[in-house]
Design a protein around this motif. Structure first.
Motif: not given
Length: 199
Positions: A45, A48-49, A108, A110, A134-135, A140
């Motif tokens: 997670h 992904e952020r 979502n 990366n 998302s990144q 996300r």
């Protein structure tokens, strides 16, 4: 209308078993062992952020799974998740735009994946008015704020938005805001949904 499409298993087929298979080949750790130890936990997670780097993510997962991989081996395996484009969805996205609707992608994802799929599947960029990742957004799905921000940036209301995703949690997050959300369970879901609208 604003139509929001997820990427994985909505526009592009993905399969995490391919990732684990590649890692197993590199490391000689049995595939069954990797399947038991792999989970999309907090490092996943955070990645992904955009809160941790690719290298930090690789290190965290390798430690979590007791996986002896170089960063290059980890990265190669991580890219193996992508299988193939769903051309029928690309066609629908293009038809929606021709009809004057707004079509965007919300994924979502990366940094490791965004260095790969845009080159492999340029059709996605061509078929979408905008792509939200998302990144890059620092948030996300299914966090409410990511849907709210996309809808606000696009200048629509929740009542004029339809969202497609293969993840039930992401669908629930959108529905809580009043967004019409469609759970994609097979390749037929989206063509079936639009079979009447796009005749």
């Amino acid at each position: 209308m604003l139509y929001i499409f997820d990427l994985g298993n909505v526009i592009v087929d993905i399969d995490f078993n391919r990732v684990l298979g590649a890692w197993s080949d590199f490391s000689r750790v049995p595939l069954a062992t990797l399947k038991q130890s792999f989970n999309m936990g907090e490092p996943f997670h955070q990645h992904e952020r955009g809160e941790i780097s690719d290298e930090e993510f690789a290190k965290a997962l390798c430690e979590e799974m007791d996986l002896p991989l170089s960063y290059e081996q980890f990265s190669t395996g991580w890219q193996a998740v992508f299988v193939a484009l769903r051309p029928e969805v690309i066609d629908i996205m293009q038809k929606l735009r021709e009809q004057g609707h707004r079509v965007v992608v919300l994924s979502n994802t990366n940094r490791l994946h965004t260095t790969y799929w845009p080159e492999q599947y340029p059709e996605v960029h061509v078929a979408a008015d905008n792509i939200y990742l998302s990144q890059e957004m620092g948030m996300r799905k299914p966090e409410s704020r990511i849907y709210q921000q996309v809808i606000a940036l696009e200048g629509f209301s929740v009542g004029d938005t339809v969202f497609f995703d293969d993840n039930a949690d992401n669908i629930a997050g959108a529905e809580q805001l009043g967004i019409t959300a469609i759970l994609v369970t097979s390749k037929a879901t989206i063509p079936d949904y639009f079979s009447k609208q796009l005749c």
